[in-house]
Design a protein around this motif. Structure first.
Motif, PDB file in Angstrom:
ATOM      1  N   ARG A   1       0.818  -1.216   0.000  1.00  0.00           N
ATOM      2  CA  ARG A   1       0.000   0.000   0.000  1.00  0.00           C
ATOM      3  C   ARG A   1       0.850   1.263   0.000  1.00  0.00           C
ATOM      4  NH1 ARG A   1      -5.269  -1.179   0.439  1.00  0.00           N
ATOM      5  NH2 ARG A   1      -5.809  -3.270   1.198  1.00  0.00           N
ATOM      6  N   LEU A   2       0.199   2.355  -0.400  1.00  0.00           N
ATOM      7  CA  LEU A   2       0.896   3.635  -0.506  1.00  0.00           C
ATOM      8  C   LEU A   2       1.184   4.232   0.862  1.00  0.00           C
ATOM      9  CD1 LEU A   2       1.990   5.679  -2.552  1.00  0.00           C
ATOM     10  CD2 LEU A   2      -0.264   6.767  -2.565  1.00  0.00           C
ATOM     11  N   GLY A   3       0.390   3.908   1.852  1.00  0.00           N
ATOM     12  CA  GLY A   3       0.582   4.436   3.197  1.00  0.00           C
ATOM     13  C   GLY A   3       0.428   3.328   4.228  1.00  0.00           C
ATOM     14  N   PRO A   4       0.689   3.635   5.511  1.00  0.00           N
ATOM     15  CA  PRO A   4       0.674   2.620   6.575  1.00  0.00           C
ATOM     16  C   PRO A   4      -0.728   2.326   7.104  1.00  0.00           C
ATOM     17  CG  PRO A   4       1.346   4.712   7.478  1.00  0.00           C
ATOM     18  CD  PRO A   4       1.180   4.937   6.011  1.00  0.00           C
ATOM     19  N   GLY A   5      -1.560   1.717   6.291  1.00  0.00           N
ATOM     20  CA  GLY A   5      -2.904   1.352   6.726  1.00  0.00           C
ATOM     21  C   GLY A   5      -3.711   0.817   5.562  1.00  0.00           C
ATOM     22  N   VAL A   6      -4.739   0.033   5.878  1.00  0.00           N
ATOM     23  CA  VAL A   6      -5.549  -0.557   4.817  1.00  0.00           C
ATOM     24  C   VAL A   6      -6.395   0.492   4.110  1.00  0.00           C
ATOM     25  CG1 VAL A   6      -5.635  -2.825   5.897  1.00  0.00           C
ATOM     26  CG2 VAL A   6      -7.374  -1.134   6.481  1.00  0.00           C
ATOM     27  N   GLU A   7      -6.510   1.680   4.701  1.00  0.00           N
ATOM     28  CA  GLU A   7      -7.278   2.739   4.047  1.00  0.00           C
ATOM     29  C   GLU A   7      -6.512   3.374   2.889  1.00  0.00           C
ATOM     30  OE1 GLU A   7      -5.182   4.676   7.594  1.00  0.00           O
ATOM     31  OE2 GLU A   7      -6.101   2.760   7.062  1.00  0.00           O
ATOM     32  N   TYR A   8      -5.233   3.110   2.800  1.00  0.00           N
ATOM     33  CA  TYR A   8      -4.440   3.659   1.705  1.00  0.00           C
ATOM     34  C   TYR A   8      -4.534   2.748   0.480  1.00  0.00           C
ATOM     35  CZ  TYR A   8      -2.403   6.878   5.079  1.00  0.00           C
ATOM     36  OH  TYR A   8      -2.232   7.851   6.020  1.00  0.00           O
ATOM     37  N   ALA A   9      -4.367   3.347  -0.677  1.00  0.00           N
ATOM     38  CA  ALA A   9      -4.514   2.601  -1.917  1.00  0.00           C
ATOM     39  C   ALA A   9      -3.491   1.483  -2.022  1.00  0.00           C
ATOM     40  CB  ALA A   9      -4.364   3.551  -3.113  1.00  0.00           C
ATOM     41  N   ARG A  10      -3.940   0.360  -2.555  1.00  0.00           N
ATOM     42  CA  ARG A  10      -3.002  -0.716  -2.868  1.00  0.00           C
ATOM     43  C   ARG A  10      -2.310  -0.385  -4.175  1.00  0.00           C
ATOM     44  NH1 ARG A  10      -6.012  -5.720  -3.701  1.00  0.00           N
ATOM     45  NH2 ARG A  10      -6.170  -5.009  -5.840  1.00  0.00           N
ATOM     46  N   ILE A  11      -0.998  -0.456  -4.180  1.00  0.00           N
ATOM     47  CA  ILE A  11      -0.241  -0.132  -5.385  1.00  0.00           C
ATOM     48  C   ILE A  11       0.474  -1.348  -5.947  1.00  0.00           C
ATOM     49  CG2 ILE A  11       0.055   2.303  -4.831  1.00  0.00           C
ATOM     50  CD1 ILE A  11       2.769   1.671  -3.695  1.00  0.00           C
ATOM     51  N   GLY A  12       0.287  -2.485  -5.294  1.00  0.00           N
ATOM     52  CA  GLY A  12       0.895  -3.699  -5.796  1.00  0.00           C
ATOM     53  C   GLY A  12       0.559  -4.867  -4.910  1.00  0.00           C
ATOM     54  N   VAL A  13       0.989  -6.029  -5.334  1.00  0.00           N
ATOM     55  CA  VAL A  13       0.764  -7.262  -4.583  1.00  0.00           C
ATOM     56  C   VAL A  13       2.066  -8.052  -4.569  1.00  0.00           C
ATOM     57  CG1 VAL A  13      -0.512  -9.432  -4.481  1.00  0.00           C
ATOM     58  CG2 VAL A  13      -1.674  -7.339  -5.193  1.00  0.00           C
ATOM     59  N   GLY A  14       2.460  -8.501  -3.392  1.00  0.00           N
ATOM     60  CA  GLY A  14       3.634  -9.351  -3.266  1.00  0.00           C
ATOM     61  C   GLY A  14       3.225 -10.784  -3.013  1.00  0.00           C
ATOM     62  N   ASN A  15       4.094 -11.694  -3.344  1.00  0.00           N
ATOM     63  CA  ASN A  15       3.808 -13.115  -3.189  1.00  0.00           C
ATOM     64  C   ASN A  15       4.744 -13.740  -2.164  1.00  0.00           C
ATOM     65  OD1 ASN A  15       1.733 -13.335  -5.276  1.00  0.00           O
ATOM     66  ND2 ASN A  15       3.391 -12.889  -6.700  1.00  0.00           N
ATOM     67  N   ALA A  16       4.341 -14.870  -1.635  1.00  0.00           N
ATOM     68  CA  ALA A  16       5.145 -15.582  -0.648  1.00  0.00           C
ATOM     69  C   ALA A  16       6.555 -15.808  -1.192  1.00  0.00           C
ATOM     70  CB  ALA A  16       4.490 -16.907  -0.294  1.00  0.00           C
ATOM     71  N   GLY A  17       7.556 -15.462  -0.375  1.00  0.00           N
ATOM     72  CA  GLY A  17       8.947 -15.641  -0.769  1.00  0.00           C
ATOM     73  C   GLY A  17       9.589 -14.403  -1.350  1.00  0.00           C
ATOM     74  N   ASP A  18       8.779 -13.400  -1.734  1.00  0.00           N
ATOM     75  CA  ASP A  18       9.361 -12.158  -2.257  1.00  0.00           C
ATOM     76  C   ASP A  18      10.176 -11.482  -1.165  1.00  0.00           C
ATOM     77  OD1 ASP A  18       8.078 -12.644  -4.608  1.00  0.00           O
ATOM     78  OD2 ASP A  18       6.601 -11.020  -4.417  1.00  0.00           O
ATOM     79  N   GLN A  19      11.332 -10.941  -1.535  1.00  0.00           N
ATOM     80  CA  GLN A  19      12.197 -10.248  -0.585  1.00  0.00           C
ATOM     81  C   GLN A  19      12.187  -8.757  -0.901  1.00  0.00           C
ATOM     82  OE1 GLN A  19      16.268 -11.550  -0.582  1.00  0.00           O
ATOM     83  NE2 GLN A  19      16.724 -10.651   1.399  1.00  0.00           N
ATOM     84  N   LEU A  20      11.931  -7.953   0.117  1.00  0.00           N
ATOM     85  CA  LEU A  20      11.853  -6.504  -0.049  1.00  0.00           C
ATOM     86  C   LEU A  20      12.770  -5.812   0.948  1.00  0.00           C
ATOM     87  CD1 LEU A  20       7.988  -6.058  -0.430  1.00  0.00           C
ATOM     88  CD2 LEU A  20       9.682  -5.963  -2.252  1.00  0.00           C
TER      89      LEU A  20
END
Length: 575
Positions: free
Chosen positions: A163-182
């Motif tokens: 998400r764009l900000g620290p909360g579910v109220e902020y827009a989702r800008i992507g989706v990560g999958n299990a095992g992705d490293q950030l």
């Protein structure tokens, strides 16, 4: 460890121009790092990083921010300002309220030169000296792609919304999958969220709930963010990938602005209910105007398990081999197949299609679909009967590979549909029944008649499942539909007959492992309601109906009026 972190953030050379004017009066208040803490040029986590302090040394607190929990620290020997620290990362001795307010900004400069350096004085650091407990950044080695092994990173423990900000109220800008490293760049002091580096974000950063990723590093050594209001860029809403479709063999009709707007509205409903093709939980939809020929779809590139909705194809194939009206036993099997979804009756119809060979009947259904021009819809095996050993195939089975994505929705290997092709099939039945045209009449000679097509729609109009798409229209609306669901897939395909116009809707929803009816049924019904209101704006549905799904075990149409209707030539002509 902190040298690696500094390498990640990019080094800023802090030139110590320790002029007498910069020295400030001691306040008697001191601060010590809780482990380690970054020093910034000003009161902002995105400000230049000018150094790092570690525990074991107490630093004079020279100033404090009026609005933010940041403290200006000084050199323990000279009281020269050395940087701002977030207050939660240090322990303070003395009264902070006695410290004067400050807006002092540390000026990061280029590498020092002789002319910029002051004369060395007792206790004052030179270019080769280091403040007590303060690491001065050195010239960085620039690498195009940061090595995540050298920074604080986390591994996602499942499918995660970014998400764009620290909360579910902020827009989702992507989706990560299990095992992705950030790469983790900061933590929030009040919210259980972590900031990560995310190049696809408008500002290069994004947020993930902290319990959705695993990390072996101490994230609390990273910069801390305290603000709860963020000045974030406006995101352009994701537009639906609307596809213009057509009745088989026809030319796609351009979408009117109003019909296209309807498609965008339906797309929004899907997203609002968390059925998003960016995630593993998603849906697909087809809508066709049976008057204008306009048709829109999204998600038609995905194959879904055909469930019992595939029985529409079986019904079509059956009427293609019937030379006369159905006899009573066949009529009962038709009703119990299309309304009760009874698999024993379905397999008897397949046997009838295959001239006594159920497996040949299955092949004939897929052959019919190919003759219709439907390339991504097929069935290669009879329906499973609980408690019965499946009938062995009479010939080798070939599992078709199609142009559809056959994996995203975990589609049944032997029974698959796409929303657009099932919608086109329903549209073709309607054309045959009421418009005396279409591929059923044009491609199959005299194998189909308008009265047979009306019978197909009539039996589906008697479907007793008053939920799914039907719950989005008034209870007395004629809806010829076939429902179907398994653990992970729920769907409905229907022809609607309404005062404002007739139309087709096919909708499929998928969620891995298990899809909750309490989430799928209202979503499907709401899509249906919005389409109904588009066609009937003067008498709109204010809300979806509760609807109901009858017990399948009590469903049997033997001896019913419907059987008499299906076997009556006069009735078929009148529908």
């Amino acid at each position: 460890m902190f040298v690696k972190r500094l390498a990640f953030f990019g080094f800023v050379i802090f030139v110590l121009t320790v002029l007498p004017a910069l020295a400030q009066q001691p306040t008697g208040v001191t601060a010590e790092a809780l482990g380690s803490a970054n020093l910034r040029a000003t009161v902002d986590v995105s400000a230049d990083l000018v150094g790092e302090i570690t525990s074991g040394t107490r630093y004079p607190v020279l100033g404090r921010s009026e609005f933010y929990p940041w403290l200006l620290l000084g050199d323990p020997t000279t009281n020269t300002p050395i940087g701002w620290v977030f207050a939660d990362l240090v322990t303070v001795q003395g009264s902070v309220s006695s410290v004067p307010l400050s807006t002092f900004v540390i000026e990061p400069n280029a590498l020092p030169t002789a002319t910029l350096m002051p004369a060395a004085t007792a206790g004052a650091p030179t270019a080769t000296q280091q403040l007590v407990g303060v690491v001065i950044p050195q010239t960085p080695t620039v690498t195009p792609t940061p090595d995540l092994s050298n920074v604080v990173s986390g591994v996602l423990n499942g499918e995660v919304n970014i998400r764009l900000g620290p909360g579910v109220e902020y827009a989702r800008i992507g989706v990560g999958n299990a095992g992705d490293q950030l790469e983790i760049t900061a933590w929030h002091t009040q919210l259980p969220w972590l900031q990560v580096r995310y190049p696809d974000s408008p500002n290069g950063f994004a947020w993930i709930a902290s319990d959705l990723l695993e990390t072996t590093d101490d994230v609390f050594n990273l910069p801390a963010i305290t603000q709860t209001t963020f000045n974030l860029p406006e995101l352009t809403p994701t537009q639906p990938v609307l596809e213009s479709s057509a009745i088989l063999g026809g030319t796609p009709v351009p979408l009117s602005p109003e019909f296209e707007a309807l498609g965008s509205q339906l797309w929004s409903i899907m997203l609002e209910n968390d059925f998003d093709p960016q995630t593993s939980r998603f849906g697909a939809l087809f809508v066709m105007d049976l008057q204008t020929g306009e048709a829109l779809a999204f998600g038609s590139e995905y194959a879904f398990s055909g469930t019992s909705i595939q029985k529409i194809s079986i019904l079509n194939s059956l009427y293609g081999v019937l030379n006369t009206l159905p006899d009573t036993s066949t009529a009962i099997d038709i009703a119990n197949t299309m309304i009760c979804s009874e698999n024993v009756a379905t397999n008897r119809l397949l046997q009838r299609i295959g001239s006594g060979d159920t497996w040949l009947g299955v092949e004939e259904v897929t052959r019919f679909l190919r003759e219709m021009g439907l390339e991504r819809t097929f069935i290669t095996a009879p329906y499973t009967i609980p408690g019965r050993t499946p009938e062995p195939p009479t010939r080798p089975i070939e599992l078709p590979t199609t142009e559809a994505d056959q994996t995203k929705a975990n589609a049944d290997l032997s029974n698959q549909i796409t929303v657009d092709e099932m919608g086109q099939l329903l549209g073709s039945i309607y054309q045959c029944a009421y418009q005396d045209r279409g591929p059923l009449l044009e491609r199959f000679g005299d194998r189909y008649t308008a009265s047979e097509c009306r019978q197909m729609l009539h039996v589906m109009s008697n479907n007793t499942v008053d939920a799914l798409l039907k719950a989005g229209v008034p209870a007395d609306t004629r809806v010829a539909h076939k429902h179907g669901w398994i653990d992970d897939t729920h769907g409905n395909a229907a022809v609607f007959f309404t005062p404002g116009g007739d139309y087709v809707i096919v909708m499929m929803l998928f969620q891995p492992t298990w899809l909750n009816f309490q989430e799928s049924l209202p979503t499907i019904a709401e899509v249906s309601r919005q389409v109904y209101n588009y066609y009937n704006p003067d008498t709109p549905m204010e809300a979806i109906r509760d609807g109901f799904i009858p017990e399948a075990g009590s469903c049997n149409f033997a001896g019913s009026l419907l059987i008499d209707e299906l076997t009556s030539a006069t009735f078929a002509e009148d529908r």
